[in-house]
Design an enzyme around this catalytic site. Structure first.
Site, PDB file in Angstrom:
ATOM      1  N   ASP A   1     -24.578  25.031 -54.318  1.00 39.73           N
ATOM      2  CA  ASP A   1     -25.808  24.599 -53.636  1.00 39.73           C
ATOM      3  C   ASP A   1     -26.901  24.550 -54.551  1.00 39.73           C
ATOM      4  O   ASP A   1     -27.259  25.837 -55.324  1.00 39.73           O
ATOM      5  CB  ASP A   1     -26.287  25.728 -52.587  1.00 39.73           C
ATOM      6  CG  ASP A   1     -25.673  25.519 -51.159  1.00 39.73           C
ATOM      7  OD1 ASP A   1     -25.626  24.309 -50.590  1.00 39.73           O
ATOM      8  OD2 ASP A   1     -24.959  26.354 -50.764  1.00 39.73           O
TER       9      ASP A   1
ATOM     10  N   ASP B   1     -23.408  21.857 -42.517  1.00 41.70           N
ATOM     11  CA  ASP B   1     -23.812  22.805 -43.351  1.00 41.70           C
ATOM     12  C   ASP B   1     -24.982  23.769 -42.680  1.00 41.70           C
ATOM     13  O   ASP B   1     -26.172  23.187 -42.661  1.00 41.70           O
ATOM     14  CB  ASP B   1     -24.180  22.027 -44.733  1.00 41.70           C
ATOM     15  CG  ASP B   1     -24.617  23.144 -45.747  1.00 41.70           C
ATOM     16  OD1 ASP B   1     -24.386  24.437 -45.627  1.00 41.70           O
ATOM     17  OD2 ASP B   1     -24.919  22.700 -47.011  1.00 41.70           O
TER      18      ASP B   1
HETATM   19  C1  DX5 Z   1     -28.771  25.882 -47.390  1.00 38.06           C
HETATM   20  C2  DX5 Z   1     -27.439  25.597 -48.141  1.00 38.06           C
HETATM   21  C3  DX5 Z   1     -26.249  25.952 -47.202  1.00 38.06           C
HETATM   22  C4  DX5 Z   1     -26.335  27.493 -46.985  1.00 38.06           C
HETATM   23  C5  DX5 Z   1     -25.064  27.836 -46.374  1.00 38.06           C
HETATM   24  O1  DX5 Z   1     -29.892  24.944 -47.939  1.00 38.06           O
HETATM   25  O2  DX5 Z   1     -27.143  23.926 -48.331  1.00 38.06           O
HETATM   26  O3  DX5 Z   1     -24.817  25.681 -47.845  1.00 38.06           O
HETATM   27  O4  DX5 Z   1     -26.453  28.263 -48.226  1.00 38.06           O
HETATM   28  O5  DX5 Z   1     -25.122  29.094 -45.902  1.00 38.06           O
HETATM   29  P1  DX5 Z   1     -25.038  29.934 -44.406  1.00 38.06           P
HETATM   30  O6  DX5 Z   1     -23.761  29.755 -43.978  1.00 38.06           O
HETATM   31  O7  DX5 Z   1     -25.228  31.317 -44.718  1.00 38.06           O
HETATM   32  O8  DX5 Z   1     -25.977  29.294 -43.603  1.00 38.06           O
HETATM   33 ZN    ZN Z   2     -25.168  23.567 -48.941  1.00 34.76          ZN
END
Ligand code: DX5
Ligand code: ZN
Length: 219
Positions: A34, A179
């Site tokens: 990310d 996501d």
């Molecule tokens: C949010 C990111 C995600 C997130 C996923 O902006 O794009 O990829 O980190 O994390 P969880 O599964 O903890 O929501």
């Molecule tokens: Zn992400």
């Protein structure tokens, strides 16, 4: 079967290598990186994700799934191509003019990566339609981009269902990735909506046994 792309955004720096090793042993399918620039979203994870990406390139053979949450898409495509990702995804909202979207699609392809386009929860799924024949993956955000550990917004799965039906009608084989907020409590609805690749961060990282969690997510 759904594939799991493990978000390493919230992996602790002190134990990153061990965490990545344990995720790979737990049979995740991708590492999800990310990249946040402090402009498109508040947080800036550029240095951390550079470090993690480089480390992964050294210790893992799993494909890397790069999610760019940045305004200057072109610069970051060039920067992250260096870690040879399997796929690079950028946000449709980051690009004002349509021609530029095609330029970015081509730039990613020139770097030998697959192409994904992401949309935020409030962006209409139809905005993606014209680009679908030219890309490999549509990333439907199930939370507002910006941080891990948020709750999944149920209405976003309605968009996944609409997209799935549209792809079927048009005979397109574009993958759908979802996501944000995916864990053992929400995975059933996510799979049922038609998602091919589920990004899971805290749902795995906060669990006691990665192997068991990944197995259950896929079951
Ligand atoms: C949010 C990111 C995600 C997130 C996923 O902006 O794009 O990829 O980190 O994390 P969880 O599964 O903890 O929501
Ligand atoms: Zn992400």
């Amino acid at each position: 079967m759904v594939e799991i792309s493990a978000s390493i955004l919230d992996a602790k720096e002190e134990e990153a290598a061990k965490t990545f090793y344990n995720l790979e042993v737990a049979k995740i399918d991708y590492f999800h990186i990310d990249v946040m620039d402090g402009k498109f979203v508040e947080k800036n994870t550029v240095d951390k994700m550079n470090k993690y990406g480089t480390l992964l390139k050294q210790i893992s053979t799993l494909p890397l799934d790069v999610h760019l949450m940045v305004e200057d898409v072109e610069t970051y495509i060039k920067l992250y191509s260096a870690i040879e990702p399997n796929i690079i995804t950028f946000h449709l909202e980051a690009i004002k003019d349509k021609e530029k979207v095609y330029d970015m699609i081509n730039l990613i392809k020139e770097n030998n990566c697959k192409v994904g386009i992401a949309i935020k929860p409030n962006t209409d799924i139809k905005e993606l339609y014209e680009f679908l024949p030219y890309i490999n993956m549509a990333l439907v955000m199930t939370v507002e981009p910006g941080k891990g550990g948020q709750a999944l917004i149920p209405e976003t799965l309605r968009k996944v269902k609409i997209l799935k039906e549209y792809l079927r009608q048009k005979n397109l084989d574009t993958y759908i990735e979802a996501d944000g907020g995916i864990n053992l409590n929400t995975i059933e609805d996510v799979i049922e909506s038609g998602v091919d690749i589920a990004v899971v961060g805290n749902g795995i990282l906060k669990s006691d046994n990665y192997k068991e969690t990944v197995r259950k997510l896929k079951a």
